[in-house]
Motif scaffolding. Structure first.
Motif, PDB file in Angstrom:
ATOM      1  N   ASP A 282       0.834  -1.208   0.000  1.00 24.95           N
ATOM      2  CA  ASP A 282       0.000   0.000   0.000  1.00 24.95           C
ATOM      3  C   ASP A 282       0.868   1.257   0.000  1.00 24.95           C
ATOM      4  OD1 ASP A 282      -2.313  -1.525   0.025  1.00 24.95           O
ATOM      5  OD2 ASP A 282      -2.673  -1.268   2.189  1.00 24.95           O
ATOM      6  N   VAL A 283       1.903   1.256   0.825  1.00 25.26           N
ATOM      7  CA  VAL A 283       2.788   2.425   0.919  1.00 25.26           C
ATOM      8  C   VAL A 283       3.599   2.583  -0.363  1.00 25.26           C
ATOM      9  CG1 VAL A 283       4.749   3.415   2.158  1.00 25.26           C
ATOM     10  CG2 VAL A 283       2.869   2.382   3.431  1.00 25.26           C
TER      11      VAL A 283
ATOM     12  N   GLU B  56       1.375   4.121  -2.924  1.00 28.66           N
ATOM     13  CA  GLU B  56       1.189   5.552  -2.659  1.00 28.66           C
ATOM     14  C   GLU B  56       2.426   6.340  -3.067  1.00 28.66           C
ATOM     15  OE1 GLU B  56       0.476   8.746   0.936  1.00 28.66           O
ATOM     16  OE2 GLU B  56      -0.162   6.688   1.246  1.00 28.66           O
ATOM     17  N   GLU B  57       3.594   5.821  -2.704  1.00 29.28           N
ATOM     18  CA  GLU B  57       4.826   6.523  -3.030  1.00 29.28           C
ATOM     19  C   GLU B  57       5.039   6.599  -4.546  1.00 29.28           C
ATOM     20  OE1 GLU B  57       8.260   6.682   0.096  1.00 29.28           O
ATOM     21  OE2 GLU B  57       8.544   4.967  -1.225  1.00 29.28           O
TER      22      GLU B  57
ATOM     23  N   LEU C 139       2.884   9.309  -5.805  1.00 31.28           N
ATOM     24  CA  LEU C 139       3.444  10.628  -5.486  1.00 31.28           C
ATOM     25  C   LEU C 139       4.575  10.980  -6.447  1.00 31.28           C
ATOM     26  CD1 LEU C 139       3.547  10.401  -1.582  1.00 31.28           C
ATOM     27  CD2 LEU C 139       1.900  11.660  -2.993  1.00 31.28           C
TER      28      LEU C 139
ATOM     29  N   GLU D  56       3.447  17.248  -0.053  1.00 27.13           N
ATOM     30  CA  GLU D  56       3.742  17.009   1.371  1.00 27.13           C
ATOM     31  C   GLU D  56       2.572  17.462   2.247  1.00 27.13           C
ATOM     32  OE1 GLU D  56       7.481  19.093   1.634  1.00 27.13           O
ATOM     33  OE2 GLU D  56       8.598  17.199   1.593  1.00 27.13           O
TER      34      GLU D  56
ATOM     35  N   GLU E 230      -0.570  17.595   1.385  1.00 30.62           N
ATOM     36  CA  GLU E 230      -1.656  16.631   1.191  1.00 30.62           C
ATOM     37  C   GLU E 230      -1.420  15.361   2.000  1.00 30.62           C
ATOM     38  OE1 GLU E 230      -1.828  16.095  -3.049  1.00 30.62           O
ATOM     39  OE2 GLU E 230      -2.834  18.024  -3.367  1.00 30.62           O
ATOM     40  N   MET E 231      -0.155  14.972   2.142  1.00 29.06           N
ATOM     41  CA  MET E 231       0.166  13.791   2.955  1.00 29.06           C
ATOM     42  C   MET E 231      -0.299  14.009   4.392  1.00 29.06           C
ATOM     43  SD  MET E 231       3.960  12.837   1.447  1.00 29.06           S
ATOM     44  CE  MET E 231       4.420  11.967   2.928  1.00 29.06           C
ATOM     45  N   TYR E 232      -0.108  15.212   4.907  1.00 30.94           N
ATOM     46  CA  TYR E 232      -0.561  15.525   6.269  1.00 30.94           C
ATOM     47  C   TYR E 232      -2.078  15.547   6.343  1.00 30.94           C
ATOM     48  CZ  TYR E 232       4.078  16.506   8.027  1.00 30.94           C
ATOM     49  OH  TYR E 232       5.377  16.383   8.431  1.00 30.94           O
TER      50      TYR E 232
ATOM     51  N   ASP F 241      -4.184  13.946   4.516  1.00 31.58           N
ATOM     52  CA  ASP F 241      -4.727  12.596   4.327  1.00 31.58           C
ATOM     53  C   ASP F 241      -4.243  11.599   5.378  1.00 31.58           C
ATOM     54  OD1 ASP F 241      -5.917  13.627   2.067  1.00 31.58           O
ATOM     55  OD2 ASP F 241      -4.402  12.818   0.695  1.00 31.58           O
TER      56      ASP F 241
ATOM     57  N   SER G 195      -1.277  10.244   5.682  1.00 32.39           N
ATOM     58  CA  SER G 195      -0.608   9.222   4.886  1.00 32.39           C
ATOM     59  C   SER G 195       0.301   8.348   5.750  1.00 32.39           C
ATOM     60  CB  SER G 195       0.239   9.913   3.811  1.00 32.39           C
ATOM     61  OG  SER G 195       1.155   9.021   3.246  1.00 32.39           O
TER      62      SER G 195
ATOM     63  N   CYS H 217       2.999   7.443   4.846  1.00 29.30           N
ATOM     64  CA  CYS H 217       4.348   7.916   4.514  1.00 29.30           C
ATOM     65  C   CYS H 217       4.810   9.024   5.469  1.00 29.30           C
ATOM     66  CB  CYS H 217       4.391   8.443   3.083  1.00 29.30           C
ATOM     67  SG  CYS H 217       4.051   7.195   1.828  1.00 29.30           S
TER      68      CYS H 217
END
Length: 150
Positions: A19-20, A23-24, A27, A45, A47-49, A51, A53, A55
């Motif tokens: 999954d990660v 996602e990566e 990105l 970055e 959006e990662m916060y 969501d 994430s 990551c």
């Protein structure tokens, strides 16, 4: 470098790692399509916060390999993307330092060979995974999962 924010990731499964990695890879595709524009990278970055994430807590580009190494039974203790996506970082190249589990290195070595990343013995019994290109780390992560399944 000591990782004061160390989190034991070994509880994560191969599916978590996949999954990660996906996602990566997504990105990186966004960044590549945007010509690695600094403003776009900052937006990603953020959006990662937003969501929450998986990551988060890792430099962009290192999370998939950290999850894959953890799923393989190894213990990553420090990582850095070398500032290849902006910002100041202590070293110019991406790396992940980990403690290896006895008898579980063959998939790591095979994955490193096919993804063209390096492995060296580090300090205090660690192994350092390193690369000249941050984009190779997600490739390594996917190759490691494949090698674990062989």
């Amino acid at each position: 470098m000591i990782n004061h924010g160390y989190v034991d990731m070994r509880r994560h499964s191969i599916n978590d790692a996949l999954d990660v990695i996906e996602e990566e890879e997504s990105l990186f595709l966004k960044m590549e399509n945007g010509d690695y524009d600094d403003e776009l990278i900052r937006k990603i970055e953020d959006e990662m916060y937003d969501d929450i994430s998986p990551c988060l807590g890792f430099d962009l580009g290192t999370a998939g390999s950290i999850y894959a190494l953890s799923a393989a039974g190894h213990a990553p203790v420090s990582s850095c993307n070398g500032g290849t996506l902006g910002g100041w970082h202590p070293l110019p190249n991406p790396w992940i330092i980990f403690y290896a589990s006895t008898g579980k290195m063959l998939p790591v070595i095979s994955a490193a060979e096919v993804s063209n990343v390096g492995l060296i013995h580090g300090i205090e019994g660690t192994i350092e995974l390193y690369s000249d290109d941050i984009r190779k780390l997600p490739r390594f992560a996917r190759a490691l999962i494949e090698k674990m399944n062989e």
